[in-house]
Scaffold this motif. Structure first.
Motif, PDB file in Angstrom:
ATOM      1  N   LEU A   1       7.640 -27.599  -9.960  1.00  0.00           N
ATOM      2  CA  LEU A   1       7.689 -27.750  -8.515  1.00  0.00           C
ATOM      3  C   LEU A   1       8.214 -29.142  -8.181  1.00  0.00           C
ATOM      4  O   LEU A   1       8.489 -29.947  -9.072  1.00  0.00           O
ATOM      5  N   SER A   2       8.338 -29.437  -6.894  1.00  0.00           N
ATOM      6  CA  SER A   2       8.939 -30.711  -6.498  1.00  0.00           C
ATOM      7  C   SER A   2       8.112 -31.910  -6.925  1.00  0.00           C
ATOM      8  O   SER A   2       8.652 -32.974  -7.201  1.00  0.00           O
ATOM      9  N   GLY A   3       6.794 -31.775  -6.990  1.00  0.00           N
ATOM     10  CA  GLY A   3       5.964 -32.914  -7.371  1.00  0.00           C
ATOM     11  C   GLY A   3       5.024 -32.657  -8.514  1.00  0.00           C
ATOM     12  O   GLY A   3       4.208 -33.521  -8.861  1.00  0.00           O
ATOM     13  N   SER A   4       5.086 -31.471  -9.114  1.00  0.00           N
ATOM     14  CA  SER A   4       4.144 -31.147 -10.180  1.00  0.00           C
ATOM     15  C   SER A   4       4.748 -30.125 -11.133  1.00  0.00           C
ATOM     16  O   SER A   4       5.786 -29.522 -10.847  1.00  0.00           O
ATOM     17  N   ILE A   5       4.112 -29.979 -12.262  1.00  0.00           N
ATOM     18  CA  ILE A   5       4.493 -28.937 -13.214  1.00  0.00           C
ATOM     19  C   ILE A   5       3.230 -28.196 -13.653  1.00  0.00           C
ATOM     20  O   ILE A   5       2.149 -28.770 -13.709  1.00  0.00           O
ATOM     21  N   GLY A   6       3.387 -26.903 -13.933  1.00  0.00           N
ATOM     22  CA  GLY A   6       2.319 -26.122 -14.519  1.00  0.00           C
ATOM     23  C   GLY A   6       2.547 -26.022 -16.022  1.00  0.00           C
ATOM     24  O   GLY A   6       3.666 -25.770 -16.460  1.00  0.00           O
ATOM     25  N   ILE A   7       1.515 -26.266 -16.806  1.00  0.00           N
ATOM     26  CA  ILE A   7       1.640 -26.251 -18.262  1.00  0.00           C
ATOM     27  C   ILE A   7       0.508 -25.431 -18.873  1.00  0.00           C
ATOM     28  O   ILE A   7      -0.535 -25.207 -18.256  1.00  0.00           O
TER      29      ILE A   7
ATOM     30  N   GLU B   1       9.150 -40.571 -23.854  1.00  0.00           N
ATOM     31  CA  GLU B   1       9.213 -40.902 -22.444  1.00  0.00           C
ATOM     32  C   GLU B   1       8.184 -40.113 -21.667  1.00  0.00           C
ATOM     33  O   GLU B   1       7.815 -38.994 -22.030  1.00  0.00           O
ATOM     34  N   LEU B   2       7.719 -40.714 -20.586  1.00  0.00           N
ATOM     35  CA  LEU B   2       6.668 -40.140 -19.755  1.00  0.00           C
ATOM     36  C   LEU B   2       7.277 -39.249 -18.683  1.00  0.00           C
ATOM     37  O   LEU B   2       8.134 -39.690 -17.917  1.00  0.00           O
ATOM     38  N   VAL B   3       6.825 -37.999 -18.610  1.00  0.00           N
ATOM     39  CA  VAL B   3       7.336 -37.082 -17.594  1.00  0.00           C
ATOM     40  C   VAL B   3       6.250 -36.600 -16.639  1.00  0.00           C
ATOM     41  O   VAL B   3       6.549 -36.057 -15.579  1.00  0.00           O
ATOM     42  N   GLY B   4       4.977 -36.791 -17.015  1.00  0.00           N
ATOM     43  CA  GLY B   4       3.905 -36.325 -16.150  1.00  0.00           C
ATOM     44  C   GLY B   4       2.595 -37.023 -16.424  1.00  0.00           C
ATOM     45  O   GLY B   4       2.421 -37.700 -17.444  1.00  0.00           O
ATOM     46  N   ILE B   5       1.660 -36.859 -15.483  1.00  0.00           N
ATOM     47  CA  ILE B   5       0.307 -37.399 -15.587  1.00  0.00           C
ATOM     48  C   ILE B   5      -0.680 -36.256 -15.385  1.00  0.00           C
ATOM     49  O   ILE B   5      -0.559 -35.468 -14.427  1.00  0.00           O
ATOM     50  N   ASN B   6      -1.664 -36.134 -16.288  1.00  0.00           N
ATOM     51  CA  ASN B   6      -2.655 -35.064 -16.195  1.00  0.00           C
ATOM     52  C   ASN B   6      -3.387 -35.116 -14.854  1.00  0.00           C
ATOM     53  O   ASN B   6      -3.911 -36.161 -14.470  1.00  0.00           O
ATOM     54  N   SER B   7      -3.423 -33.985 -14.164  1.00  0.00           N
ATOM     55  CA  SER B   7      -4.054 -33.950 -12.854  1.00  0.00           C
ATOM     56  C   SER B   7      -5.242 -32.990 -12.806  1.00  0.00           C
ATOM     57  O   SER B   7      -6.311 -33.351 -12.340  1.00  0.00           O
TER      58      SER B   7
ATOM     59  N   GLY C   1      -4.783 -23.305 -18.690  1.00  0.00           N
ATOM     60  CA  GLY C   1      -3.663 -23.822 -17.906  1.00  0.00           C
ATOM     61  C   GLY C   1      -4.022 -25.124 -17.208  1.00  0.00           C
ATOM     62  O   GLY C   1      -5.187 -25.413 -16.948  1.00  0.00           O
ATOM     63  N   ALA C   2      -3.038 -25.937 -16.926  1.00  0.00           N
ATOM     64  CA  ALA C   2      -3.262 -27.235 -16.300  1.00  0.00           C
ATOM     65  C   ALA C   2      -2.115 -27.553 -15.347  1.00  0.00           C
ATOM     66  O   ALA C   2      -1.046 -26.938 -15.389  1.00  0.00           O
ATOM     67  N   VAL C   3      -2.364 -28.528 -14.478  1.00  0.00           N
ATOM     68  CA  VAL C   3      -1.352 -29.035 -13.549  1.00  0.00           C
ATOM     69  C   VAL C   3      -1.135 -30.509 -13.844  1.00  0.00           C
ATOM     70  O   VAL C   3      -2.097 -31.274 -13.967  1.00  0.00           O
ATOM     71  N   ASP C   4       0.113 -30.907 -13.961  1.00  0.00           N
ATOM     72  CA  ASP C   4       0.474 -32.308 -14.141  1.00  0.00           C
ATOM     73  C   ASP C   4       1.264 -32.793 -12.927  1.00  0.00           C
ATOM     74  O   ASP C   4       2.042 -32.034 -12.341  1.00  0.00           O
ATOM     75  N   THR C   5       1.073 -34.049 -12.579  1.00  0.00           N
ATOM     76  CA  THR C   5       1.883 -34.678 -11.551  1.00  0.00           C
ATOM     77  C   THR C   5       3.178 -35.177 -12.177  1.00  0.00           C
ATOM     78  O   THR C   5       3.157 -35.887 -13.178  1.00  0.00           O
ATOM     79  N   ARG C   6       4.297 -34.803 -11.594  1.00  0.00           N
ATOM     80  CA  ARG C   6       5.589 -35.262 -12.114  1.00  0.00           C
ATOM     81  C   ARG C   6       5.800 -36.748 -11.826  1.00  0.00           C
ATOM     82  O   ARG C   6       5.456 -37.246 -10.761  1.00  0.00           O
ATOM     83  N   VAL C   7       6.416 -37.436 -12.783  1.00  0.00           N
ATOM     84  CA  VAL C   7       6.790 -38.837 -12.578  1.00  0.00           C
ATOM     85  C   VAL C   7       8.260 -39.088 -12.902  1.00  0.00           C
ATOM     86  O   VAL C   7       8.767 -40.187 -12.667  1.00  0.00           O
ATOM     87  N   ASP C   8       8.956 -38.078 -13.431  1.00  0.00           N
ATOM     88  CA  ASP C   8      10.345 -38.283 -13.844  1.00  0.00           C
ATOM     89  C   ASP C   8      11.250 -38.650 -12.670  1.00  0.00           C
ATOM     90  O   ASP C   8      12.304 -39.270 -12.870  1.00  0.00           O
TER      91      ASP C   8
END
Length: 545
Positions: A185-191, A219-225, A243-250
């Protein structure tokens, strides 16, 4: 179960909000699960030392993070929220609870790493993300690089953290597991875990890094949320979802860079800034997302390039600095001690460069300037003793003719003349095309102390801003080869601008046109006037002091 199935069961906002509480808040252990949580997957004490453990409120909460600058850790804002179940919005400033960060060791049972208090929090609005400033810089640890590309569905990433495992409440060791990207998504990823046997994101892993590892580069692409925590110690054994949600930082590398740098900018010795020139030196352009950069020459002849940001925050317009010219104590033979005037200019090749007039009246053109230095040097005017250019007092470059690709040079002379030199180009100064805008004038223009090209009135050609010796400041709208067309007084006589010692105009805030004015004051402070127009100035933003 893959996370897109979770989306189908509950609205994203509902289940993410619930997960935030589960992931951050401390809770009683109910049962140990037979499933696997994040486990050490080959991480050694000498690797991934940018990983950070955060103790919030003397044991009230535990989170993870990643060192992204020697004094800044990136982590989850929800770690500091009063009630993560109600959202992750937090205030900027000192953390509410005493927070300490341990950086530099993946095995906290050993005496290694740096322990520092967290002094300041800077959240990113709209995402579960915060920059945490440490009270002291961390030495001996390389900050993790920010990812340069968006995660892709199906991509394998490594998730790390200092949280619980399937059997240990406080492991004090960095653990990791392989995860697969399910959605972007625009600000997060589902993993979700790469295989059913792989781990889950548990309590204490919140804020931890999600990493892309390719050809030896990390390289850092996300932060555990947030996470369902299936299999984590203390989770209901019936909960099997991982399942988890990460905040995107890329897509936030410039913001991260800006926050890291903003405390350094005011510390520069601005009272020793003698010349300032603004331009698009590092890749920005009019109408783009990057704002103008600024080149500063100091009293010790050092030259610094300040890189513009990509947001509209007038309080922090720059994100990094680069040394282009060394000070005299390091380079005693440097030419930059002989600068008389300098101005940025576009020469028609799509980038901005610099025109410099030296104390011996020589004029030099650098067609391109970037973070690595000055390029394509050309001599515009030869040094001639008692030559005509010895009588030039100020100069500035802007779009004063119909040529939209190349800038033109305006010069104020010591006898009060004002001249326009059209179409600066890669071949130099077209002096034969010179136009006289103001003839010899000993009653007015000799009292012009600073001039700057800008676009304040929306005319077809650029305006000329003049700060006079008595503090009055005037804008001449739409200057062109035909001359000056009226004047607009934006500051009165004996105004505080009588104490302005260096003035430049640029697109530092909105990036639509160069109508922001930067002023270095006699007391050594630096101020920014955003959006100067025909109505005048609209308040100063203090950048220092």
């Amino acid at each position: 179960m893959r996370k897109q199935n979770v989306f189908n069961r509950r609205p994203r906002t509902a289940w993410v909000t619930g997960l935030l509480t589960a992931t951050v808040a401390a809770g009683a252990v109910t049962a140990a699960s037979p499933a696997q949580a994040l486990e050490s997957g080959g991480i050694k004490n000498s690797a991934h030392t940018f990983a950070t453990k955060l103790d919030i409120g003397d044991g009230k909460r535990s989170c993870s993070g990643a060192l992204v600058d020697k004094q800044w850790v990136l982590t989850a804002a929800s770690c500091f929220a009063d009630d993560p179940d109600k959202g992750f919005a937090i205030a900027e400033g000192a953390p509410k609870w005493k927070t300490t960060a341990t950086v530099g060791s993946t095995d906290l049972t050993k005496k290694a790493g740096t322990v520092a208090d967290v002094a300041e929090l800077v959240p990113y609005k709209g995402r579960d993300l915060v920059m945490a400033k440490l009270a002291k810089p961390v030495a001996g640890v390389t900050p993790v690089a920010i990812g340069t590309g968006a995660p892709e569905q199906g991509e394998e990433l490594k998730v790390a953290g200092f949280g619980r495992t399937k059997s240990v409440w406080v492991p004090d060791r960095l653990a990791d597991a392989a995860f697969t990207v399910d959605s972007v998504l625009s600000g997060s990823i589902g993993i979700s875990p790469k295989t059913p046997a792989d781990g889950a994101v548990c309590k204490g892993d919140t804020g931890g890094p999600t990493l892309r590892e390719t050809a030896g580069r990390v390289e850092l692409v996300g932060i555990n949320s947030a996470s369902w925590q299936g299999g984590c110690l203390g989770t209901d054994p019936s909960e099997t979802r991982k399942g988890a949600v990460d905040t995107r930082v890329d897509d936030l590398s410039t913001w991260i860079q800006k926050v890291s740098y903003r405390a350094l900018f005011p510390k520069a010795p601005w009272g020793k800034a003698t010349h300032i020139a603004s331009g698009y030196f590092t890749g920005g352009s009019a109408g783009g997302t990057r704002h103008m950069d600024m080149i500063v020459r100091w009293t010790d002849s050092e030259v610094t390039l300040y890189q513009g940001g990509d947001d509209k925050d007038p309080s922090h317009p720059f994100v990094a600095e680069y040394q282009l010219g060394k000070p005299l104590k390091q380079a005693p033979k440097t030419n930059w001690q002989y600068v008389k005037e300098m101005t940025s200019a576009g020469f028609g090749d799509g980038t901005d460069g610099l025109v410099v007039r030296w104390v011996d009246s020589e004029m030099t053109q650098y067609t391109h300037v970037d973070t690595k230095g000055f390029h394509n040097e050309k001599k515009l005017v030869a040094p001639v003793k008692k030559g005509p250019w010895t009588h030039a007092r100020q100069m500035t470059a802007g779009r004063y003719t119909a040529n939209a690709q190349r800038d033109d040079l305006v010069v104020v002379w010591d006898d009060g003349r004002v001249t326009l030199h059209p179409d600066l180009n890669t071949n130099g100064l077209a002096d034969k095309a010179k136009k006289t805008l103001v003839k010899k004038n000993t009653t007015t223009w000799p009292y012009a102390t600073q001039i700057a090209a800008g676009e304040f009135t929306g005319k077809k050609t650029a305006d000329l801003l003049v700060r006079w010796v008595d503090g009055e400041t005037t804008v001449y709208p739409g200057v062109d080869a035909a001359g000056l067309h009226g004047e607009i007084k934006i500051r009165p006589r004996k105004s505080p601008w009588i104490n302005a010692t260096v003035v430049t105009a640029g697109a530092f805030v909105a990036n639509e046109r160069p109508n922001d004015v930067m002023v270095r004051w006699k007391d050594g402070s630096l101020g920014l006037y955003p959006g100067v127009d025909a109505a005048g100035t609209h308040g100063e933003v203090k950048l220092t002091g």
